[in-house]
Design a protein around this motif. Structure first.
Motif, PDB file in Angstrom:
ATOM      1  N   MET A  67       0.749  -1.202  -0.024  1.00 36.46           N
ATOM      2  CA  MET A  67      -0.072  -0.045  -0.030  1.00 36.46           C
ATOM      3  C   MET A  67       0.837   1.278   0.089  1.00 36.46           C
ATOM      4  SD  MET A  67      -3.119   1.167   0.479  1.00 36.46           S
ATOM      5  CE  MET A  67      -3.889   2.810   0.939  1.00 36.46           C
ATOM      6  N   PHE A  68       1.914   1.223   0.782  1.00 42.64           N
ATOM      7  CA  PHE A  68       2.857   2.424   0.807  1.00 42.64           C
ATOM      8  C   PHE A  68       3.508   2.700  -0.494  1.00 42.64           C
ATOM      9  CE2 PHE A  68       6.701   4.748   2.398  1.00 42.64           C
ATOM     10  CZ  PHE A  68       5.924   5.823   2.731  1.00 42.64           C
ATOM     11  N   GLU A  69       3.897   1.653  -0.877  1.00 39.21           N
ATOM     12  CA  GLU A  69       4.626   1.653  -2.188  1.00 39.21           C
ATOM     13  C   GLU A  69       3.766   2.484  -3.391  1.00 39.21           C
ATOM     14  OE1 GLU A  69       4.312  -1.542  -0.754  1.00 39.21           O
ATOM     15  OE2 GLU A  69       6.267  -1.380   0.312  1.00 39.21           O
ATOM     16  N   ALA A  70       2.484   2.033  -3.157  1.00 43.45           N
ATOM     17  CA  ALA A  70       1.639   2.747  -4.227  1.00 43.45           C
ATOM     18  C   ALA A  70       1.493   4.121  -4.205  1.00 43.45           C
ATOM     19  CB  ALA A  70       0.234   1.906  -4.307  1.00 43.45           C
ATOM     20  N   PHE A  71       1.305   4.537  -2.716  1.00 45.41           N
ATOM     21  CA  PHE A  71       1.337   5.941  -2.456  1.00 45.41           C
ATOM     22  C   PHE A  71       2.337   6.626  -2.896  1.00 45.41           C
ATOM     23  CE2 PHE A  71       1.852   9.134   0.768  1.00 45.41           C
ATOM     24  CZ  PHE A  71       0.882  10.254   0.321  1.00 45.41           C
ATOM     25  N   THR A  72       3.471   6.228  -2.618  1.00 43.18           N
ATOM     26  CA  THR A  72       4.980   6.887  -2.764  1.00 43.18           C
ATOM     27  C   THR A  72       5.016   6.711  -4.398  1.00 43.18           C
ATOM     28  OG1 THR A  72       6.316   4.842  -2.713  1.00 43.18           O
ATOM     29  CG2 THR A  72       6.321   6.418  -0.645  1.00 43.18           C
ATOM     30  N   ALA A  73       4.698   5.734  -5.128  1.00 43.59           N
ATOM     31  CA  ALA A  73       4.767   6.103  -6.739  1.00 43.59           C
ATOM     32  C   ALA A  73       3.790   6.937  -7.132  1.00 43.59           C
ATOM     33  CB  ALA A  73       4.374   4.455  -7.302  1.00 43.59           C
ATOM     34  N   LEU A  74       2.742   7.113  -6.794  1.00 42.98           N
ATOM     35  CA  LEU A  74       1.590   8.068  -7.204  1.00 42.98           C
ATOM     36  C   LEU A  74       2.532   9.503  -6.809  1.00 42.98           C
ATOM     37  CD1 LEU A  74      -1.005   8.333  -8.668  1.00 42.98           C
ATOM     38  CD2 LEU A  74      -2.041   8.196  -6.624  1.00 42.98           C
ATOM     39  N   THR A  75       2.543   9.697  -5.306  1.00 42.36           N
ATOM     40  CA  THR A  75       3.214  10.889  -5.154  1.00 42.36           C
ATOM     41  C   THR A  75       4.264  11.277  -6.015  1.00 42.36           C
ATOM     42  OG1 THR A  75       2.608  10.496  -2.966  1.00 42.36           O
ATOM     43  CG2 THR A  75       4.109  12.202  -2.945  1.00 42.36           C
ATOM     44  N   GLY A  76       5.158  10.584  -6.101  1.00 38.03           N
ATOM     45  CA  GLY A  76       6.313  10.782  -7.202  1.00 38.03           C
ATOM     46  C   GLY A  76       5.766  11.144  -8.431  1.00 38.03           C
ATOM     47  N   SER A  77       4.784  10.536  -9.284  1.00 39.19           N
ATOM     48  CA  SER A  77       4.355  10.996 -10.439  1.00 39.19           C
ATOM     49  C   SER A  77       3.635  12.446 -10.241  1.00 39.19           C
ATOM     50  CB  SER A  77       3.059  10.107 -10.613  1.00 39.19           C
ATOM     51  OG  SER A  77       3.730   8.591 -11.147  1.00 39.19           O
ATOM     52  N   MET A  78       2.968  12.588  -9.050  1.00 41.85           N
ATOM     53  CA  MET A  78       2.475  14.030  -9.238  1.00 41.85           C
ATOM     54  C   MET A  78       3.558  14.934  -8.883  1.00 41.85           C
ATOM     55  SD  MET A  78      -0.952  13.560  -9.217  1.00 41.85           S
ATOM     56  CE  MET A  78      -0.528  12.227 -10.240  1.00 41.85           C
ATOM     57  N   MET A  79       4.669  14.733  -8.193  1.00 41.54           N
ATOM     58  CA  MET A  79       5.763  15.688  -7.938  1.00 41.54           C
ATOM     59  C   MET A  79       6.314  16.100  -9.574  1.00 41.54           C
ATOM     60  SD  MET A  79       6.806  16.300  -4.619  1.00 41.54           S
ATOM     61  CE  MET A  79       8.690  16.407  -5.048  1.00 41.54           C
ATOM     62  N   ARG A  80       6.240  14.677 -10.302  1.00 40.71           N
ATOM     63  CA  ARG A  80       6.897  14.919 -11.603  1.00 40.71           C
ATOM     64  C   ARG A  80       5.822  15.917 -12.433  1.00 40.71           C
ATOM     65  NH1 ARG A  80       9.492  10.111 -14.739  1.00 40.71           N
ATOM     66  NH2 ARG A  80      10.661  11.299 -16.433  1.00 40.71           N
ATOM     67  N   LEU A  81       4.798  15.839 -12.324  1.00 37.69           N
ATOM     68  CA  LEU A  81       3.827  16.670 -13.032  1.00 37.69           C
ATOM     69  C   LEU A  81       3.908  18.333 -12.443  1.00 37.69           C
ATOM     70  CD1 LEU A  81       0.592  14.565 -13.177  1.00 37.69           C
ATOM     71  CD2 LEU A  81       2.055  15.283 -15.103  1.00 37.69           C
ATOM     72  N   GLY A  82       4.138  18.348 -11.401  1.00 40.49           N
ATOM     73  CA  GLY A  82       4.539  19.601 -10.594  1.00 40.49           C
ATOM     74  C   GLY A  82       5.813  20.369 -11.007  1.00 40.49           C
ATOM     75  N   PHE A  83       6.976  19.544 -11.387  1.00 38.34           N
ATOM     76  CA  PHE A  83       8.236  20.160 -12.046  1.00 38.34           C
ATOM     77  C   PHE A  83       7.803  20.303 -13.403  1.00 38.34           C
ATOM     78  CE2 PHE A  83      10.280  17.603  -8.685  1.00 38.34           C
ATOM     79  CZ  PHE A  83      10.745  18.638  -7.801  1.00 38.34           C
ATOM     80  N   LEU A  84       6.789  19.655 -14.055  1.00 40.67           N
ATOM     81  CA  LEU A  84       6.402  19.810 -15.373  1.00 40.67           C
ATOM     82  C   LEU A  84       5.906  21.418 -15.565  1.00 40.67           C
ATOM     83  CD1 LEU A  84       6.314  19.389 -18.450  1.00 40.67           C
ATOM     84  CD2 LEU A  84       4.066  17.902 -18.076  1.00 40.67           C
ATOM     85  N   GLY A  85       5.103  21.443 -14.593  1.00 40.68           N
ATOM     86  CA  GLY A  85       4.476  22.685 -14.907  1.00 40.68           C
ATOM     87  C   GLY A  85       5.390  24.039 -14.306  1.00 40.68           C
TER      88      GLY A  85
END
Length: 109
Positions: free
Chosen positions: A1-19
């Motif tokens: 469960m925690f791995e899925a959360f960190t993976a999704l959080t990393g993806s959202m951070m990546r989108l933030g950096f793209l912005g």
């Protein structure tokens, strides 16, 4: 469960950096169009011509990841990666050009 959360959080951070990268590119271009930053005269064409291929590549990679049954963070990263690369290259290219403000002169646009 925690791995899925960190993976999704990393993806959202990546989108933030793209912005953030995209906002920087937009700022350099707007400063250039106002005559305060050195941008090439082909920048107007370039900023419209590059979007279609970049989004098609992003869509293609995300679609391929979805068809393979990849989890959401992998699909998000597959979509954002081509856009992130293009935005980062543009930011680096434009940031190297430097300011060009000369009071009393036209920008050339």
């Amino acid at each position: 469960m925690f791995e899925a959360f960190t993976a999704l959080t990393g993806s959202m951070m990546r989108l933030g950096f793209l912005g953030a990268e995209a906002q920087s590119v937009m700022a350099y271009r707007m400063l250039g169009f106002a005559g305060m930053w050195s941008v090439p005269s082909t920048e107007v064409y370039r900023m419209t011509a590059e979007k279609g291929p970049a989004f098609m590549q992003a869509w293609s990679q995300a679609s391929a990841a979805m068809m393979r049954g990849a989890p959401a963070p992998v699909v998000i990263n597959a979509f954002s990666r081509p856009l992130e690369v293009k935005a980062r290259r543009n930011r680096k290219r434009l940031s190297r050009r430097g300011p060009q403000f000369r009071p009393g002169q036209r920008s050339g646009w």
